[in-house]
Write an enzyme that holds these catalytic residues in place. Structure first.
Site, mmCIF file in Angstrom:
data_model
loop_
_atom_site.group_PDB
_atom_site.id
_atom_site.type_symbol
_atom_site.label_atom_id
_atom_site.label_comp_id
_atom_site.label_asym_id
_atom_site.label_seq_id
_atom_site.Cartn_x
_atom_site.Cartn_y
_atom_site.Cartn_z
ATOM 1 N N TYR A 198 0.841 -1.102 0.147
ATOM 2 C CA TYR A 198 -0.082 -0.111 0.044
ATOM 3 C C TYR A 198 1.050 1.444 -0.047
ATOM 4 O O TYR A 198 1.924 1.360 0.968
ATOM 5 C CB TYR A 198 -0.790 0.070 1.207
ATOM 6 N N GLU A 237 -3.328 7.656 -4.199
ATOM 7 C CA GLU A 237 -3.300 6.202 -3.496
ATOM 8 C C GLU A 237 -2.913 5.108 -4.304
ATOM 9 O O GLU A 237 -3.774 5.012 -5.569
ATOM 10 C CB GLU A 237 -4.641 5.985 -2.774
#
Ligand code: GDP
Ligand code: MN
Length: 397
Positions: A119, A207
């Site tokens: 992530y 993101e």
């Protein structure tokens, strides 16, 4: 403003960040040609909506199949078939709300072999007023869930704007993610690209979830979500051109055309207020008296009659609205202008729900007189408290 994954990946590619080859598809007929241009042997067919969680989402209609909004295919034909199944259908994910979002675009990508899913995000940290990196080994998952259950698995730090991005930032991320071999160098380079992009393109949020290590040991951005600062879009014309109005709330879209600050909410009381502070106070007091606001609407300081009319129309077009509270403090805004706007709007669209009007300030007497003489069924209120009580009573009895 948000953009689609395929648009974000094109931007990433233009900055030299590693992404897969892919083709955006708008019509079912284009799917096979698009998939045929990619190498295979794996194709990924991805619904393009401004919401995450597509992979674990589900379609409302049965004929889209029950596989969610990210599908793997083993042939060009299969990829084209999956694209056709998803186009035009409504995808529901934990981020879309129960109404879901219609899929009007599909991205077909050359599939990657995945070794690990990581992530990575960049965001503007309001506490430090700096850009922060957020990285975690728990990729492909909901980061909110990781933050709640295993916060120690998240690395987060801010970058000093005076120095900007430095290679040690990238190494810190690489080591916390447990990268090895060439992926470490790739990480240092990629983080620099992302940071510079973030600053140059006035992003609010970036993101990459997941950022992957491929089966060949290379880093790659497998998903991309980007949000841009709306106040900076005037200097980002090529980003602004990526705006997809079909992704926006139609009421919010109409409001933005008239330069109204409008946010749709879930309650039953429509509010028309001037000034963001007064709007917040109005929403608070509605809640205090036991109801919920249906929207936040600030008509602004120098609203015209036309603007007020538009604002009123937007409020009444919301079927959840069971009553309207107009709460105006006339400073620069004159109460008579508000009164005229409200009356013009009611004459145009009619009034099927109770309307409470509280006016105070510049030209208040003139405003009240206009409303009195209009013959409309308006409940007058003396102050904020009175107004809130009256509208909640009118709606809830
Ligand atoms: P999201 O569900 O909206 O966040 O969509 P993502 O783009 O993140 O895709 C969801 C998941 O699909 C990823 O976490 C991967 O596990 C899988 N996936 C996406 N692209 C590929 C790919 O190229 N190859 C493989 N093997 N899996 C993929
Ligand atoms: Mn994702």
């Amino acid at each position: 403003m948000n953009i689609h994954e395929y648009q974000a990946k094109a931007l990433l590619r233009s900055y030299g960040a590693p992404v897969s080859d892919g083709r955006a598809v708008f019509r079912a007929e284009e799917a096979k040609t698009a998939a045929g241009e990619l190498d295979g042997p794996l194709w990924v067919v991805k619904a393009q909506i401004h919401a995450g969680g597509r992979g674990k989402g589900s379609f409302k209609e049965g004929d889209a199949g029950d596989k969610g909004g990210v599908r793997l295919a083993k042939s060009v034909q299969e990829a084209a078939d999956e694209a056709k199944k998803m186009l035009g259908r409504t995808l529901v994910t934990h981020q879309t709300g129960p109404a879901g979002k219609q899929v009007n675009r599909i991205y077909i990508e050359d599939g990657s072999g995945i070794e690990t899913e990581l992530y990575l995000a960049l965001l503007v940290d309001r506490v430090t007023s700096r850009i922060s990196f957020v990285a975690s080994t728990e990729g492909g998952m909901d980061i909110e869930e990781v933050a709640a259950s295993t916060p120690e698995k998240i690395l987060s730090f801010a970058v000093d704007p005076a120095t900007g991005y430095q290679p040690f930032h990238g190494r810190r991320i690489a080591f916390s993610l447990g990268l090895q071999g060439p992926a470490i160098k790739q990480c240092v380079k990629l983080m620099g690209i992302l940071y510079n992009m973030f600053v140059e393109r006035d992003m609010e949020m970036l993101e990459i979830n997941p950022l992957i290590v491929t089966d060949k040991g290379d880093l790659k951005c497998l998903d991309a979500k980007m949000g841009f600062d709306s106040n900076a879009l005037y200097r980002q014309p090529d980003i602004f051109a990526l705006r997809d109005e079909s992704e926006e709330d139609p009421k919010e879209l109409a409001a933005s055309k008239y330069d109204l600050n409008y946010i749709a909410l879930d309650g039953e009381i429509g509010c028309m207020v001037n000034g963001a502070g007064l709007a917040m106070a109005t929403m608070d007091i509605i809640k205090l008296y036991g109801a919920e606001p249906a929207n936040f609407l600030d008509v602004g300081g120098g609203a015209t009659k036309e603007k007020v009319t538009e604002a009123f129309k937007i409020i009444t077009s919301d079927h959840n609205v069971k009553g309207i509270l107009v709460n105006i403090f006339g400073g620069i805004m004159r109460c008579d202008v508000i009164a005229e706007g409200v009356i013009a709007a009611v004459k145009e669209v009619g009034l099927t729900v109770p309307l409470v009007v509280r006016l105070e300030g510049t030209n208040v007497e003139k405003g009240k007189e206009i409303i009195r003489n209009s013959g409309l069924d308006v409940i007058a209120a003396d102050d904020l408290k009175d107004g809130a009580k009256k509208i909640v009573k009118a709606v809830k009895g």
